[in-house]
Design an enzyme around this catalytic site. Structure first.
Site, short mmCIF file in Angstrom:
data_model
loop_
_atom_site.label_atom_id
_atom_site.label_comp_id
_atom_site.label_asym_id
_atom_site.label_seq_id
_atom_site.Cartn_x
_atom_site.Cartn_y
_atom_site.Cartn_z
N LEU A 225 5.05 -5.62 2.16
CA LEU A 225 4.58 -4.33 1.68
C LEU A 225 3.97 -3.52 2.81
O LEU A 225 3.03 -3.98 3.49
CB LEU A 225 3.54 -4.53 0.57
CG LEU A 225 2.92 -3.26 -0.02
CD1 LEU A 225 3.99 -2.41 -0.70
CD2 LEU A 225 1.80 -3.60 -0.98
N ASP A 226 4.49 -2.30 3.02
CA ASP A 226 4.00 -1.35 4.01
C ASP A 226 3.99 -1.91 5.43
O ASP A 226 3.19 -1.50 6.28
CB ASP A 226 2.58 -0.87 3.65
CG ASP A 226 2.56 -0.10 2.34
OD1 ASP A 226 3.58 0.52 2.00
OD2 ASP A 226 1.51 -0.12 1.65
N GLU A 227 4.88 -2.86 5.72
CA GLU A 227 4.97 -3.47 7.05
C GLU A 227 6.28 -3.13 7.76
O GLU A 227 6.56 -3.64 8.83
CB GLU A 227 4.83 -5.00 6.94
CG GLU A 227 3.47 -5.50 6.51
CD GLU A 227 2.43 -5.42 7.61
OE1 GLU A 227 2.83 -5.20 8.77
OE2 GLU A 227 1.24 -5.56 7.32
#
Length: 290
Positions: A225-227
């Site tokens: 997530l969001d990486e």
């Protein structure tokens, strides 16, 4: 003018610029733009070359197999894209409309060289927006119980509309690993300057911390997530006088701009992703060529 753009990454070594440029020249190509970067930490050479296809000595079907010989010799990963291939975009949304409106208007004004045939949402709220612009809208409500089944429907729609790229324009759902394993060309807009305030409610958390700048980040979507690899970011100053609503209002302006920049850079074949997974400690990175 029809052009070809070549993106290359390979182990750094002497003579790479000359070898790649000479390959284009040897087949009668006129180079219009060329840029390169050497990442000493990763030991990689990265390059973008765009050339005019008029009077080029190879047909389009011959270009890839012919370049593959040089690519093998320099151990390169590479991709070729033609300027007259217009990619088809699906926009995923929830309830917020600011990024959806912005993308459609930029596409209609020919700022984004793409076609937007479909909007897909887990809410019915923005159906009229899509229909006002003659765009098909598919409402697929998602719950924890039906998520994987609905994602199968989404994937079927992407195939039906021959989609090349998905944009998560404030789509407040996390795509599953199963979805991404079948369709990986996805760009998300996140309402913070990552890696700060990843996840939900970043403006509220930023307000509590009393930050003096807020930001927005457009990135490719991965299972973490969001990486995902970052394409574009920007920031704006805020002060102690700003409420949470002020932060959200200012942030929405940034989200529009940052997402549009990232999409345009992707469509113009200016983004080259390289590196390892985030869990390796090296991180997946991008070079965004000017």
């Amino acid at each position: 003018m029809n052009t070809a753009t070549l993106l290359v990454s390979c182990p750094d070594q002497k003579g790479l610029v000359a070898k790649i440029s000479d390959w284009v020249f040897s087949h009668g190509g006129n180079i219009l733009h060329a840029d390169q970067h050497a990442d000493s930490t990763a030991g990689l050479f990265l390059m973008r070359v765009e050339w005019d296809l008029d009077n080029f000595g190879l047909t389009r079907t011959e270009i890839a197999p012919t370049f593959a010989q040089l690519a093998s010799a320099i151990q390169a990963k590479w991709h070729i894209q033609f300027s007259d291939y217009v990619r088809r975009i699906a926009i995923f949304v929830s309830k917020q409309d600011h990024c959806l409106y912005d993308l459609i208007l930029r596409q209609r004004s020919h700022e984004l060289p793409a076609i937007i045939p479909v909007v897909i949402s887990n809410h019915p709220d923005l159906e009229q927006v899509a229909h006002n612009f003659g765009i098909n809208y598919h409402y697929l409500p998602i719950t924890p119980e039906n998520k994987l089944e609905q994602e199968k429907q989404q994937l079927a729609l992407l195939k039906q509309y021959q989609i090349d790229l998905v944009l998560l324009a404030k789509y407040m759902q996390v795509l599953s690993p199963e979805f991404l394993s079948q369709f990986s060309q996805v760009i998300n807009i996140h309402h913070s300057f990552l890696p700060a305030f990843a996840g939900a409610n970043p403006y509220h958390r930023a307000y509590k911390r009393g930050v003096k700048i807020i930001g927005a980040t457009a990135h490719y979507v991965t299972e973490e997530l969001d990486e995902g690899p970052i394409i574009e970011q920007d920031v704006i100053r805020v002060s102690h006088r700003d409420s949470v609503n002020d932060l959200i209002r200012k942030g929405k302006d940034l989200e529009r701009i940052v997402l549009a920049r990232a999409v345009r850079q992707h469509l113009e074949n200016r983004v080259l992703v390289y590196g390892q997974s985030a869990n390796s400690g090296l991180g997946i990175r991008t070079v965004v060529f000017d």
